[in-house]
Scaffold this active site. Structure first.
Site, PDB file in Angstrom:
ATOM      1  N   LYS A 172       0.887  -1.177   0.000  1.00 58.27           N
ATOM      2  CA  LYS A 172       0.000   0.000   0.000  1.00 58.27           C
ATOM      3  C   LYS A 172       0.919   1.219   0.000  1.00 58.27           C
ATOM      4  CE  LYS A 172      -1.885   3.172   1.915  1.00 58.27           C
ATOM      5  NZ  LYS A 172      -1.718   4.569   1.442  1.00 58.27           N
ATOM      6  N   GLU A 247       8.899   2.149  11.207  1.00 59.73           N
ATOM      7  CA  GLU A 247       9.981   3.130  11.062  1.00 59.73           C
ATOM      8  C   GLU A 247       9.316   4.493  10.959  1.00 59.73           C
ATOM      9  OE1 GLU A 247      13.022   2.936  11.482  1.00 59.73           O
ATOM     10  OE2 GLU A 247      13.274   0.763  11.434  1.00 59.73           O
ATOM     11  N   CYS A 280      13.683  11.162   6.841  1.00 60.87           N
ATOM     12  CA  CYS A 280      13.584  10.928   8.281  1.00 60.87           C
ATOM     13  C   CYS A 280      14.938  11.041   8.968  1.00 60.87           C
ATOM     14  CB  CYS A 280      12.957   9.566   8.546  1.00 60.87           C
ATOM     15  SG  CYS A 280      13.721   8.251   7.599  1.00 60.87           S
ATOM     16  N   GLU A 379       8.836  16.962  14.437  1.00 62.22           N
ATOM     17  CA  GLU A 379       9.339  16.734  13.080  1.00 62.22           C
ATOM     18  C   GLU A 379       8.591  17.634  12.100  1.00 62.22           C
ATOM     19  OE1 GLU A 379       8.573  12.959  11.011  1.00 62.22           O
ATOM     20  OE2 GLU A 379      10.710  12.906  10.549  1.00 62.22           O
TER      21      GLU A 379
END
Ligand code: TXE
Length: 477
Positions: A172, A247, A280, A379
């Site tokens: 997906k 993750e 990331c 973030e």
């Protein structure tokens, strides 16, 4: 306009609904229309994968290795074309897109070899008439949920080990980057893989992603994306005891000590703007000791101001647009927040006009920030970094570790003593010395600590831990 359906049970199936995909470098460029699926398509894909599982599991390692090699071969042959699609729908520069296509091919090649190296162990038993064998079996059918920022590389590093170790897959991809996923599915479809072993279902996270996580035929979920979604997936997966691996984000520190080589330190810090800061592992908190602070900020500001922002396909471009309007608005909100919190915006942070209408933002650098400011705690996932001043190494290390994240951490120093100390004491899954916090190799483990990661590591030989189940057999001859 070309329309793309899902790939389920070995065939492409048209979807009832579609979603257009636009090029962030040029919003007039409609790349294609892609399936906007529902839970029924997820169920079909999960059933196809589960039905294919026994046969794929029994397929010999040479066949598995050959198929992975074939996928790698075609990817290596078409690196430029694939890289172009990666850049076109995500906005990263052509060099970055082609680099990602090349890396993805390397990953398939690597796991072709790993399929042949899935060794077990034997041991003596404490009961002398028994022998002990420890072997690895496939986990089963796996749901792979991936983000838009490395829309080819991340699926590659999940699909390749999944197939190598005998698992069937439902992918997906992010709704922002279905084109690269379709290209990859098309290559996989031609590799000789039996029908149902690999399936692609496109659509929203809330509908398709969640249905995949909840489907009883899916034995494991490997996810890369935001912490909020990761938490939701974890709660859902635990309810039905499915295995999962997450993750997630980062707020990666780069420590620059007085004795650092200024050029290396600036190179490492400027690397945070690659892929428009949407990675990331980017170092978004740059922690600099007082002796080098002012020189470093001046040199980095000069470098950042010179970054050429433009269309991903323009060979002059050093930084492409950000991925979409939602991310652009998020970046702008954080830039305003940084200013209102008292940070000094040294350079950038402005919307840019370019010949093509796109999501263009100049790379932003803040200085005089503190580690308690929200821009240093949350973030952002855009081209925004902030410098924090530290008195000495000990303070810098404490600031580096003062975060809820723990993906990657870096230090620039000429001191072996400080470098070794930092490697041991940085609370991160990956530590870099005189190297950017982003940019991991593919044959060694990738992952973090704290709220950045959950479950076994990805990539390299360590990927086996997620995609296999350990079996201990006691055998009386
Ligand atoms: O992430 P999401 P988005 C962070 C980054 C970014 C923010 C939002 O801060 O600004 O996340 O990005 C699927 N069940 N990162 O919205 O929502 C979704 O469809 C199952 C950091 O893209 O986490 C997509 O395929 N799946 C990160 C994938 O999850 C669900 C990379 C990731 O989407 C779901 C990307 C659900 N309930 C974003 N909801 C990194 N650090 O690398 C969504 N999805």
């Amino acid at each position: 306009m070309q329309s793309y359906g899902n790939f389920i049970g070995g065939e492409w199936r048209a979807a009832s609904e579609i979603r257009p995909n636009l090029n962030p470098s040029d919003l007039n460029d409609r790349i294609g229309d892609y399936a906007e699926s529902g839970t029924a398509e997820v169920a079909l894909a999960a059933e196809a994968a589960a039905a294919a599982q026994p046969r794929w599991q029994a397929t010999g390692i040479q066949t598995r290795a050959d198929i992975l090699d074939k996928i790698a071969d075609e990817m290596f042959r078409r690196t430029d074309e694939i890289g172009r699609m990666v850049s076109r729908e995500e906005g990263k520069t052509l060099a970055e897109g082609i680099g990602e296509a090349h890396r993805s091919a390397q990953i398939f090649r690597f796991f072709a070899g790993e399929a042949m190296r899935n060794m077990g162990e034997t041991a003596a038993s404490v009961r002398p008439d028994l022998a002990v064998e420890v072997t690895r079996e496939p986990l089963g059918t796996v749901g792979l949920i991936t983000p838009w920022n490395f829309q080819l590389g991340i699926p590659a590093w999940k699909i390749a080990p999944a197939l190598a170790y005998g698992n069937c897959v439902v992918l997906k991809p992010s709704e922002l980057t279905p084109g690269s996923a379709c290209m990859l599915a098309d290559i996989i479809a031609r590799s000789g893989l039996p029908e149902g072993v690999f399936n692609l279902v496109m659509g929203s996270g809330a509908t398709v992603g969640q249905a995949l996580v909840d489907h009883p035929l899916i034995d494991g979920i490997s996810f890369t994306g935001s912490v909020a979604t990761g938490e939701r997936i974890a709660a859902s997966a635990v309810r039905r005891m499915a295995r999962f691996q997450l993750e997630m984000g980062g707020k990666n520190p780069l420590v620059v000590l007085d004795d650092a080589d200024l050029k290396i330190a600036v190179d490492c810090a400027a690397a945070a703007y690659t892929v428009s800061g949407q990675r990331c592992t980017s170092s978004t908190r740059i922690i600099v000791t007082s002796g080098i602070h002012d020189r470093f900020v001046a040199a980095l500001a000069e470098r950042v101001a010179a970054i050429k922002v433009g269309h991903a396909f323009d060979p002059e471009t050093e930084m492409g647009p950000v991925v979409d309007e939602v991310q652009l608005q998020k970046d702008l909100r954080y830039i305003e927040l940084g200013k209102s919190e008292g940070g000094r915006l040294v350079v950038g942070g402005e919307l840019l006009d370019r010949p093509h209408r796109g999501h263009y933002l100049s790379p932003a650098l803040f200085a005089e920030t503190t580690n308690t400011m929200r821009i240093n705690r949350e973030e952002i996932f855009g081209p925004v970094t902030a410098v924090i001043r530290a008195g000495d190494y000990e303070e810098a290390l404490a600031l580096a570790n003062d975060t809820t994240y723990g993906l990657s951490a870096g230090i620039c120093t000429g001191s072996l003593k400080h470098a070794r100390h930092f490697v041991r004491h940085a609370q991160a899954g990956m530590v870099m010395v005189n190297a950017p916090t982003g940019g991991a190799d593919y044959h060694v483990p990738f992952g973090g600590r704290k709220r950045s990661s959950y479950g076994p590591r990805e990539q390299g030989t360590y990927a086996r831990d997620f995609y296999t189940c350990v079996k201990t057999a006691y055998i009386r001859p």
